[in-house]
Design an enzyme around this catalytic site. Structure first.
Site, PDB file in Angstrom:
ATOM      1  CG  ASP A 149      21.462  37.260  -1.681  1.00 26.44           C
ATOM      2  OD1 ASP A 149      21.531  36.054  -1.414  1.00 26.44           O
ATOM      3  OD2 ASP A 149      20.436  37.937  -1.529  1.00 26.44           O
ATOM      4  CG  MET A 200      19.430  35.728 -31.808  1.00 26.19           C
ATOM      5  SD  MET A 200      19.767  35.360 -33.567  1.00 26.19           S
ATOM      6  CE  MET A 200      18.213  35.773 -34.347  1.00 26.19           C
TER       7      MET A 200
END
Length: 669
Positions: free
Chosen positions: A299, A372
């Site tokens: 991976d 955010m």
């Protein structure tokens, strides 16, 4: 596991000596046909000495040397097994006196029971400060867990329901929060139980190569028995009297006693070396097969790259000072505990910025709702960093008004990186680039595997453009972009169809089919139960790069067995030229030409050869346990190296040592 290897020396010495003598019992001795011949030869020599068939001094000397030969062989195996018993003792401590709070009555109540009474599919609740009573998977909650009882690493790890990090191990400790765990194994069949059985050697099965070598050694032993018996008949026909004790000595020197005595220790040591890097091999076969692997399926995230995104660049908009963007980004991240936030501060500081955090500032943590994070300063300044859409909403600006920002965001995204937009009050300052950074030294490791003829294939969910760029930088041979679980399985089957042995690493339930299909499936201990059951190795550290270490350990296992076998057979050639003239020199003077070592006497020659035969076993025990030093190279290069060092060296060394022993022995004859 690192701490498990250490034990008190006195305990190990006592255990080693005890188990060394236990192995003299027939039920143990006859498990190794080569050493069983030495065992029978010792009994025969003692009997012949008692009944006066040879000189008393010679008979006692030969009997003692043969006994010591067996003792050293048993000693080698006992040392290897003692390491396992030391590890098993530590592991047992991790499961002693465990209790569980099992949920009953539709999980509305709990009952306290002993952990060994838990059954598969029972559900238990574990709170902070408690030990996890059994192997299982978290079905609700998340927690940081101390796995040092199993891995030896004190750093806590995070496990969370609904992710690929749900697996927990009995005996490990929950440090924070609370989790509900579904038990995955019946009592007595837990992860720790299997580890204890494996490290003690009781479940160690011989590998195919080990079985094949054992057959070869047995055939050689039978052949040399026939040769020695034939010599006695030939002697009687030509009227040459050959002492039966000397025939036993000839047999012991001709059969491959060195590798016969060290073979069990080599096999046990291979699994111990895997355990030293915190990898549980479910069988010795898995370790050895790793040495023959020629395709690695890896991976990208966590193996080739770090897995945690890190800040790699700042891109200010036109008219914005670079320093202003870096300061704003750093201020919005000084209290950000995430790896991304820490990397932003680190990058800004490396570029010369100084962090001036205000004690009265209010940090705004990231949330899925706002997408955010940032900081509100006391003077009314508000700084935010986050996704493009979230920051535009915060500043009440339209992307059409900021075409330059859109271009920079697209440039970052096209490289496979993540763009974070930074805003100061209502003004957008620029973009931070977050990249999944390639690990240092990974390219060099892939180069080494290429030298060994091993093909590396990177598997990633990235788009083809990003995958190609990372593959080129990392130095892998091939890659699969936008990969799905079925793509991994198809790749493994295709490589195996072409005659390759394939290894892969995984931790999720969707990796289980590919792990089961691969010749070496390395599952993460933090992963799902399905992945751990499908793989034939489990990495206790949950470090995907461990697959690279396993390949090296497997190759070292094969090289060690091959090197010591070569050395053992080469020794037999030398001992043949020492013993044969000693047996027939008196009756056939022409054989004296073979006595080029000019040994003192036939008796001295026999004793010197047998002493060397006995001493070479303990001399090689450290090498058998540690393994022959592995250097990445082609198979042909390794063969040449081993033939030179262990083949030619194995022929020359006995002559030198036997001559030295003869000079010493002749002083007492």
């Amino acid at each position: 596991m690192k701490h498990a290897i250490s034990s008190k020396a006195s305990f190990l010495n006592k255990e080693i000596v005890q188990h060394t003598f236990i192995k003299f019992l027939p039920q143990y001795a006859f498990k190794n046909p080569v050493m069983a011949c030495v065992w029978l030869g010792t009994i025969l020599t003692i009997g012949a000495t008692i009944f006066g068939y040879n000189q008393l001094g010679l008979g006692i000397s030969l009997s003692f040397i043969l006994f010591i030969t067996i003792w050293f062989a048993n000693f080698a195996e006992a040392i290897a097994e003692a390491k396992g018993r030391g590890q098993a003792s530590s592991l047992r401590q991790a499961r002693e006196n465990l209790f569980a709070y099992r949920l009953i009555d539709d999980q509305s109540k709990t009952e306290k029971i002993a952990a060994h009474l838990l059954k598969k599919d029972d559900v238990v609740i574990v709170k902070a400060g408690e030990l996890i009573p059994a192997d299982g998977e978290i079905i609700e909650g998340f927690a940081t867990i101390n796995e040092s009882a199993v891995t030896g690493e004190s750093a806590p790890v995070l496990r969370e329901a609904g992710t690929d990090k749900t697996g927990v191990i009995g005996g490990t400790k929950v440090l924070t929060d609370q989790i509900i765990v579904k038990v995955s194994n019946e009592a007595g069949n837990s992860f720790l139980d299997r580890m204890i059985a494996l490290v003690e050697g009781s479940s160690r099965q011989k590998t195919p190569n080990e079985i094949a070598l054992g057959i070869l050694l047995n055939v050689m032993t039978i052949t040399f028995i026939a040769v020695v018996v034939t010599l006695s008949f030939i002697g009687s026909i030509v009227h040459i009297q050959i002492n039966i004790v000397l025939l036993v000595a000839l047999l012991v020197c001709l059969i491959p006693t060195t590798i016969g005595g060290l073979l069990p220790a080599i096999g046990i040591a291979g699994m111990n070396r895997a355990l030293k890097v915190n990898v549980l091999a479910k069988s010795g076969k898995a370790v050895e097969v790793a040495g023959d692997v020629d395709v690695l399926l890896l991976d990208k995230t966590g193996t080739i790259t770090y897995g945690d995104r890190q800040a790699t660049a700042f891109y200010p908009l036109t008219g914005v000072a670079s320093s202003l963007l870096r300061q704003a980004a750093m201020s919005s991240s000084f209290a950000d505990p995430t790896p991304e936030g820490k990397s932003i501060v680190k990058l800004a500081q490396s570029l010369g910025e100084t962090l001036e955090s205000a004690s009265d500032a209010v940090f705004i943590p990231f949330s899925a709702a706002t997408r955010m994070s940032g900081v509100d300063l006391k003077d009314g300044t508000n700084i935010r960093k986050g996704s493009l859409d979230a920051v535009l909403k915060f500043t009440a600006m339209d992307i059409a008004q900021l075409s330059e920002l859109k271009i920079k965001v697209d440039e970052v995204a096209s490289k496979g990186a993540t763009p974070l937009v930074v805003a100061l009050n209502q003004r957008i300052l620029g973009v931070i680039e977050l990249s999944d950074v390639i690990k240092e030294g990974i390219k060099a490791r892939f180069d080494l595997f290429r030298e060994m003829g091993i093909k590396t294939i990177m598997v990633t969910g990235d788009n083809p453009l990003t995958a190609a760029a990372i593959a080129a930088t990392a130095g892998v041979d091939d890659y699969i972009a936008e990969a799905k679980p079925e793509d991994k399985l198809a790749c493994i089957r295709a490589e195996q169809k072409n005659g390759h042995l394939v290894a892969m690493v995984g931790d999720g339930t969707n990796d289980a089919p590919a792990l089961a299909q691969a010749d070496i499936g390395l599952a993460m201990s933090s992963g799902t139960q399905a992945a751990k059951e499908a793989g034939n190795m489990v990495d206790l550290d949950s470090d995907p790069t461990k697959l690279l270490d396993i390949v090296e350990i497997g190759k070292q296992q094969l090289i060690t067995r091959g090197a010591l076998t070569t050395f053992s057979l080469a020794n037999d050639v030398s001992k043949y030229f020492v013993i044969l003239p000693a047996l027939f020199a008196v009756a056939v003077p022409q054989l004296n030409v073979l006595n080029f070592l000019k040994l003192s006497s036939p008796t001295s020659a026999v004793l010197s050869a047998l002493i060397f035969n006995a001493l070479i076993i303990p001399a090689l025990i450290p090498l058998a346990l540690r393994g022959v030093k592995f250097k990445p190279a082609s198979a042909l290069s390794l063969l040449r190296r081993n033939m030179f060092i262990y083949g030619i060296g194995g022929v020359i060394l006995p002559f030198i040592v036997i001559k030295i022993i003869d000079l010493f022995v002749s002083c007492f004859l």
